[in-house]
Design an enzyme around this catalytic site. Structure first.
Site, short mmCIF file in Angstrom:
data_model
loop_
_atom_site.label_atom_id
_atom_site.label_comp_id
_atom_site.label_asym_id
_atom_site.label_seq_id
_atom_site.Cartn_x
_atom_site.Cartn_y
_atom_site.Cartn_z
N VAL A 1 -14.83 11.50 4.29
CA VAL A 1 -15.35 11.76 2.94
C VAL A 1 -16.41 10.72 2.58
O VAL A 1 -17.48 11.05 2.05
CB VAL A 1 -14.20 11.72 1.89
CG1 VAL A 1 -14.76 11.86 0.48
CG2 VAL A 1 -13.15 12.78 2.17
N ARG B 1 -15.25 9.13 -6.13
CA ARG B 1 -14.79 10.50 -5.92
C ARG B 1 -14.45 11.12 -7.26
O ARG B 1 -13.65 10.55 -8.02
CB ARG B 1 -13.53 10.50 -5.03
CG ARG B 1 -13.80 9.97 -3.64
CD ARG B 1 -12.61 10.25 -2.75
NE ARG B 1 -12.77 9.61 -1.46
CZ ARG B 1 -11.99 9.82 -0.42
NH1 ARG B 1 -10.98 10.69 -0.53
NH2 ARG B 1 -12.19 9.20 0.72
N LYS C 1 6.68 2.12 10.26
CA LYS C 1 5.65 3.17 10.21
C LYS C 1 6.00 4.29 11.17
O LYS C 1 6.55 4.05 12.24
CB LYS C 1 4.28 2.61 10.61
CG LYS C 1 3.70 1.60 9.64
CD LYS C 1 2.31 1.18 10.09
CE LYS C 1 1.69 0.24 9.07
NZ LYS C 1 0.32 -0.14 9.47
N GLU D 1 -5.81 2.08 12.28
CA GLU D 1 -5.89 3.35 13.00
C GLU D 1 -7.34 3.75 13.18
O GLU D 1 -8.24 3.13 12.60
CB GLU D 1 -5.09 4.46 12.29
CG GLU D 1 -5.29 4.59 10.81
CD GLU D 1 -4.16 5.42 10.15
OE1 GLU D 1 -4.45 6.55 9.78
OE2 GLU D 1 -3.03 4.92 10.00
N LYS E 1 0.27 6.73 16.95
CA LYS E 1 -0.10 5.37 16.53
C LYS E 1 0.38 4.30 17.52
O LYS E 1 -0.28 3.27 17.70
CB LYS E 1 0.43 5.06 15.13
CG LYS E 1 -0.01 6.07 14.06
CD LYS E 1 -1.52 6.27 14.00
CE LYS E 1 -1.89 7.50 13.18
NZ LYS E 1 -3.23 8.01 13.42
N ARG F 1 -13.05 11.67 13.15
CA ARG F 1 -13.74 12.73 12.39
C ARG F 1 -14.81 12.11 11.50
O ARG F 1 -14.87 10.88 11.37
CB ARG F 1 -12.72 13.44 11.48
CG ARG F 1 -12.10 12.46 10.49
CD ARG F 1 -11.32 13.12 9.36
NE ARG F 1 -10.97 12.15 8.33
CZ ARG F 1 -9.90 11.36 8.35
NH1 ARG F 1 -9.06 11.39 9.36
NH2 ARG F 1 -9.67 10.50 7.36
N GLY G 1 0.27 6.78 5.08
CA GLY G 1 1.34 6.31 4.21
C GLY G 1 2.67 7.05 4.31
O GLY G 1 3.69 6.51 3.88
N LYS H 1 4.69 -6.70 11.26
CA LYS H 1 4.68 -7.68 10.16
C LYS H 1 3.95 -7.03 8.99
O LYS H 1 2.93 -6.35 9.19
CB LYS H 1 3.94 -8.95 10.62
CG LYS H 1 3.76 -10.00 9.55
CD LYS H 1 5.02 -10.82 9.35
CE LYS H 1 4.88 -11.76 8.15
NZ LYS H 1 6.21 -12.30 7.75
N PHE H 2 4.47 -7.20 7.77
CA PHE H 2 3.80 -6.63 6.60
C PHE H 2 2.72 -7.60 6.13
O PHE H 2 3.02 -8.75 5.81
CB PHE H 2 4.82 -6.37 5.48
CG PHE H 2 4.21 -5.80 4.23
CD1 PHE H 2 3.56 -4.57 4.24
CD2 PHE H 2 4.29 -6.49 3.02
CE1 PHE H 2 2.99 -4.04 3.08
CE2 PHE H 2 3.73 -5.97 1.85
CZ PHE H 2 3.08 -4.75 1.88
C1 MV4 Z 1 0.09 -1.82 6.50
C2 MV4 Z 1 0.07 -2.60 5.32
C3 MV4 Z 1 0.48 -3.92 5.42
N1 MV4 Z 1 0.89 -4.42 6.60
N2 MV4 Z 1 0.50 -2.38 7.66
C4 MV4 Z 1 -1.14 2.33 4.44
C5 MV4 Z 1 -1.52 3.62 5.07
C6 MV4 Z 1 -1.45 3.43 6.54
N3 MV4 Z 1 -2.69 3.81 7.14
C7 MV4 Z 1 -1.15 1.98 6.75
N4 MV4 Z 1 -1.01 1.35 5.46
C8 MV4 Z 1 -0.67 0.05 5.35
N5 MV4 Z 1 -0.29 -0.55 6.50
C9 MV4 Z 1 0.90 -3.64 7.69
N6 MV4 Z 1 1.33 -4.15 8.84
C10 MV4 Z 1 -0.34 -2.01 4.14
C11 MV4 Z 1 -0.70 -0.67 4.13
C12 MV4 Z 1 -1.09 -0.15 2.86
C13 MV4 Z 1 -2.41 0.21 2.59
C14 MV4 Z 1 -3.41 0.12 3.56
C15 MV4 Z 1 -4.70 0.46 3.28
C16 MV4 Z 1 -5.03 0.91 2.02
C17 MV4 Z 1 -4.07 1.03 1.05
C18 MV4 Z 1 -2.76 0.69 1.32
C19 MV4 Z 1 -1.79 0.79 0.33
C20 MV4 Z 1 -0.51 0.46 0.60
C21 MV4 Z 1 -0.15 -0.01 1.87
#
Ligand code: MV4
Length: 445
Positions: free
Chosen positions: A295, A336, A158, A288, A116, A292, A165, A201-202
């Site tokens: 689903v 689904r 991450k 990301e 990543k 592939r 997740g 950052k979240f």
């Molecule tokens: C995040 C986010 C908020 N901020 N990144 C969840 C799985 C992984 N692919 C990345 N994810 C997230 N990354 C930042 N900077 C929130 C999530 C996230 C999420 C993303 C997409 C669909 C569902 C989710 C559920 C919880 C958290």
């Protein structure tokens, strides 16, 4: 074009691939574990080879067994489907070394997106927006605390080898950092044999919107618009749709252009998906890339009138694509159907389907490998099929889905059908008013 494709997968996606191959005049080889000997993909393929015991590691993930099956049946290509070995660069490499075409991207392209941090660096260079954060791996709690101060809380840790997740921690204030850093690293190490973590950052209450792309070996890349995958539970998608109710023509152009840039940056060849987080201000950030078929590819097929498996096979055989982009002409929603009990924390419910009636009629597509008498094995994921409802408007698609769900009869195992029925009636869902947090406050009545 290929003469014979071995499908290194099971369940509905194996059947989905067999169907397209038959239409294209390509012979198929099914592989199956002993637990899947009565599965429909075994019955519908031209040939079938048992590749081992029920545990995935002994069958669907066992590369020597798969290569032996391909060699004895003289398959000239392997389709990996999704899950299992679909994003395993070593498997793609081994296929190539045996003169068997891996229907997907090259090992280099898989690796470029598999790590990543590497993927994020590549996106920054390509001019694709990414979530603000640190550059590279964190090497200590002190560094993490310093960086978080610069970025501003809340932040998210991450795993660089992650996705989906695992090894992820949200940190709201400095006092939580030490514990979050330690547990994220430990979880990443245990899950991926790589404990590298990085910080962003979240983004609070985002939507998960992804763009389907396709690229050929001549350097053409196009997008095929978006799917909204915000309806998830514990990082498992339950419902996907196209177009997204949150989308505007302007945002689609911008996200589509960014997705094409992302795929072009690695000279991507095959179909693929760029996942974005979208905040309430319609800012979007690369999350990301999935290298592939997914689903939820069916909703894109239904709104753009493409067979994405056919496109994937044609690209792998060296055909070129048009290079233009494709836009939704209809609205499609996919539910689904899992053998899980939505009244009991979505607990898996394997076993025998004693009675089955699947819906049909105008605007309904079912992709499923099930039949009355089919035994759902406990060894694999619990998805037993997908309903896709297609209509001119979102409201009509929801109504078609409700009607289809009401016709669906499955006895012998618990399914997620009651969850979907309740969701289709939910006011906020109907208004398109949801984020990835939606299911956290959803309770079954
Ligand atoms: C995040 C986010 C908020 N901020 N990144 C969840 C799985 C992984 N692919 C990345 N994810 C997230 N990354 C930042 N900077 C929130 C999530 C996230 C999420 C993303 C997409 C669909 C569902 C989710 C559920 C919880 C958290």
């Amino acid at each position: 074009m290929f003469k014979k494709i071995l499908i290194a997968n099971r369940g509905e996606i194996a059947l989905r691939i067999i169907r397209t191959c038959r239409e294209m005049g390509i012979k198929t080889v099914a592989v199956y574990s002993t637990a899947d000997k009565d599965s429909l993909h075994v019955k519908f393929a031209d040939e079938a080879v048992c590749i081992g015991r029920p545990q995935s590691a002994d069958s669907y993930l066992n590369i020597p067994h798969l290569m032996a099956a391909a060699e004895i049946t003289a398959a000239d290509a392997i389709h990996p489907g999704y899950g299992f070995l679909a994003e395993n660069a070593r498997f793609a490499q081994i296929c190539g070394e045996h003169g068997i075409k891996f229907i997907g991207p090259t090992p280099e392209m898989i690796n470029a997106m598999g790590d990543k941090i590497t993927a994020k660096e590549t996106m920054i260079k390509a001019g694709v927006p990414v979530v603000p954060g640190g550059e590279g791996l964190l090497s200590s709690v002190e560094e993490a605390k310093g960086l978080a101060k610069d970025i501003g809380y809340p932040v998210i840790l991450k795993a660089t080898a992650g996705g989906g997740g695992k090894g992820m921690r949200v940190v709201w204030e400095e006092s939580e950092m030490e514990r979050a850093y330690t547990t994220a690293k430990a979880e990443a190490g245990a899950s991926f044999k790589n404990d590298g973590v990085y910080m962003e950052k979240f983004v609070e209450e985002p939507r998960h919107i992804e763009i389907q792309i396709a690229g050929d070996r001549y350097g053409k890349v196009c997008h095929m618009s978006e799917r909204d995958c915000s309806i998830q539970r514990r990082h498992q998608k339950l419902v996907e749709e196209s177009p997204s109710p949150f989308m505007t023509n302007d945002l689609r152009e911008k996200m589509g252009e960014a997705a094409v840039k992302a795929a072009s940056a690695i000279n991507y060849e095959s179909v693929g998906t760029i996942e974005f987080l979208v905040d309430k201000h319609k800012n979007f950030y690369f999350m990301e890339m999935n290298t592939r078929i997914q689903v939820e590819h069916c909703v894109t097929e239904e709104v753009t009138n493409f067979d994405l498996i056919k496109e994937q096979i044609k690209i792998a055989s060296g055909e070129s694509i048009s290079g233009r982009n494709y836009y939704p002409e209809m609205h499609a929603i996919e539910c689904r159907i899992n053998a899980e009990d939505p009244y009991n924390d979505f607990r898996p419910s394997p076993g025998k389907i004693t009675v089955l009636h699947q819906p049909g009629g105008h605007g309904v597509r079912i992709d499923s490998h099930t039949y009355a008498g089919y035994i759902i094995p406990p060894y694999y994921d619990s998805m037993i099929g997908k309903i896709i409802a297609i209509a001119r408007t979102r409201e009509e698609a929801i109504n078609t889905m409700s009607r289809a769900l009401s016709e669906y009869v499955v006895e012998g195992v618990k399914t997620t059908i009651p969850f979907h029925q309740q969701l289709m009636r939910n006011e906020d869902f109907r208004k398109g008013n949801f984020t990835t947090k939606f299911l956290e406050s959803f309770t079954m009545l």
